[in-house]
Design a protein around this motif. Structure first.
Motif, mmCIF file in Angstrom:
data_model
loop_
_atom_site.group_PDB
_atom_site.id
_atom_site.type_symbol
_atom_site.label_atom_id
_atom_site.label_comp_id
_atom_site.label_asym_id
_atom_site.label_seq_id
_atom_site.Cartn_x
_atom_site.Cartn_y
_atom_site.Cartn_z
ATOM 1 N N TYR A 1 0.781 -1.067 -0.022
ATOM 2 C CA TYR A 1 0.333 0.053 -0.158
ATOM 3 C C TYR A 1 0.585 1.191 -0.357
ATOM 4 C CZ TYR A 1 -3.798 -3.255 0.950
ATOM 5 O OH TYR A 1 -4.900 -4.235 1.301
ATOM 6 N N LEU A 2 2.181 1.143 0.588
ATOM 7 C CA LEU A 2 2.848 2.153 0.781
ATOM 8 C C LEU A 2 3.411 2.475 -0.247
ATOM 9 C CD1 LEU A 2 4.450 2.052 4.120
ATOM 10 C CD2 LEU A 2 2.865 3.416 3.596
ATOM 11 N N VAL A 3 3.972 1.100 -1.065
ATOM 12 C CA VAL A 3 4.482 1.836 -2.747
ATOM 13 C C VAL A 3 3.607 2.417 -3.391
ATOM 14 C CG1 VAL A 3 5.556 0.500 -4.689
ATOM 15 C CG2 VAL A 3 6.096 0.065 -2.217
ATOM 16 N N ALA A 4 2.065 1.560 -3.293
ATOM 17 C CA ALA A 4 0.886 2.237 -4.577
ATOM 18 C C ALA A 4 0.728 3.726 -4.078
ATOM 19 C CB ALA A 4 -0.177 1.338 -3.916
ATOM 20 N N ALA A 5 1.126 4.107 -3.091
ATOM 21 C CA ALA A 5 0.687 5.163 -2.495
ATOM 22 C C ALA A 5 1.413 6.867 -2.973
ATOM 23 C CB ALA A 5 -0.137 5.729 -1.042
#
Lengths: 107, 177
Positions: A12-16
């Motif tokens: 999720y952090l990489v997607a954000a």
């Protein structure tokens, strides 16, 4: 690695981060006010996704992040309403929403 | 042993689909020359983001994302595009500065993405020992009306002021027919 792909914080952090990077690229690259506004919305979405991911995985009280995301959505809606009315007023005066032509204060 | 051996795989495929929808929509939103297509890209991106919210155990926020972003923000932007001009202007500038600023934008985006990726990977995020609430709609509602009631009222006042301000700004300068 036994945890499934949808239960890992890093995904999720990489997607954000990707969403934020795309939004900043568009904010620099776009040449109309509406295009810049859309890129700003992408940046808001990236911030919301970060808040949701941290409230799901690391926060002791998951409701806090969700409430913050609700506030972000409300303020983004207000920002879009104000921004679009300013854009329409600008278009009425200049007959254009290109950022290059709105240069009256450029001394 | 799980009763459905492939269920984990199916859920993972759905997650990757939501992720790909979000990224693709964002790329359409910044890359398309027609502004109406970039609004559609924003709508697609919001749908993918709603899917990710669903995977983060919050169907309520997923519904709100669909309602507010696809239902309100994108429709408003579509109206503004119909009232203003529909296309990103043709590239009438010189080639050098365009390439320079495009390269700068790309470099800034890649730098931010890479550093945030590194930060997210290298930090050891700790899961809390116990949760105070379960983050359900009921918990959100109770928090909104107790701890965050002041901010909640301020948001409603801000929305009211924004609507009135939008009407006032869009009205001035309009010539009578």
């Amino acid at each position: 690695m036994n945890t499934p792909i949808y239960d890992r914080l890093e995904i999720y952090l990489v997607a954000a981060a990707l969403l934020l990077a795309i939004g900043i690229y568009g904010l620099i690259r776009r040449r109309t006010l509406i295009g810049m506004l859309i890129s700003g919305e992408l940046i808001f979405s990236a911030a919301s996704l970060n808040f949701m991911a941290f409230s799901r995985f690391t926060a002791p009280d998951p409701a806090v992040g969700r409430i913050f995301v609700l506030f972000i959505m409300g303020l983004a809606a207000a920002e879009v309403a104000i921004g679009l009315s300013i854009i329409i007023a600008v278009y009425r005066n200049y007959r254009s929403v290109k950022t290059r032509e709105l240069s009256d204060l450029n001394g | 042993m799980n009763a459905f051996p492939a269920s984990n795989l199916i859920v993972s495929v759905a997650f990757v689909f939501a992720l790909a929808t979000m990224v693709l929509g964002a790329l359409i939103a910044v890359g398309s020359r027609l502004l109406i297509r970039s609004v559609c890209g924003l709508a697609i991106c919001s749908v993918g983001l709603a899917g990710l919210y669903y995977f983060l155990h919050s169907p309520f926020l997923a519904l709100m994302e669909l309602l507010i972003y696809v239902g309100a923000v994108c429709v408003t932007v579509v109206f503004a595009i119909m009232l203003a001009e529909p296309t990103e202007p043709k590239n009438e500038e010189k080639r050098g500065p365009t390439l320079f600023w495009g390269g700068t934008a790309l470099a800034a985006a890649v730098a931010i993405f890479w550093s945030l990726w590194w930060l997210g990977k290298s930090t050891g995020w700790k899961t809390p020992a116990s949760r105070l609430t379960d983050g359900s709609v009921k918990a959100i509602g109770v928090s909104l009306l107790t701890t965050y009631s002041m901010a909640f009222e301020l948001i409603s006042v801000a929305l009211l002021v924004a609507i009135l301000g939008a009407l006032a700004i869009a009205r001035t300068g309009r010539t009578k027919p």
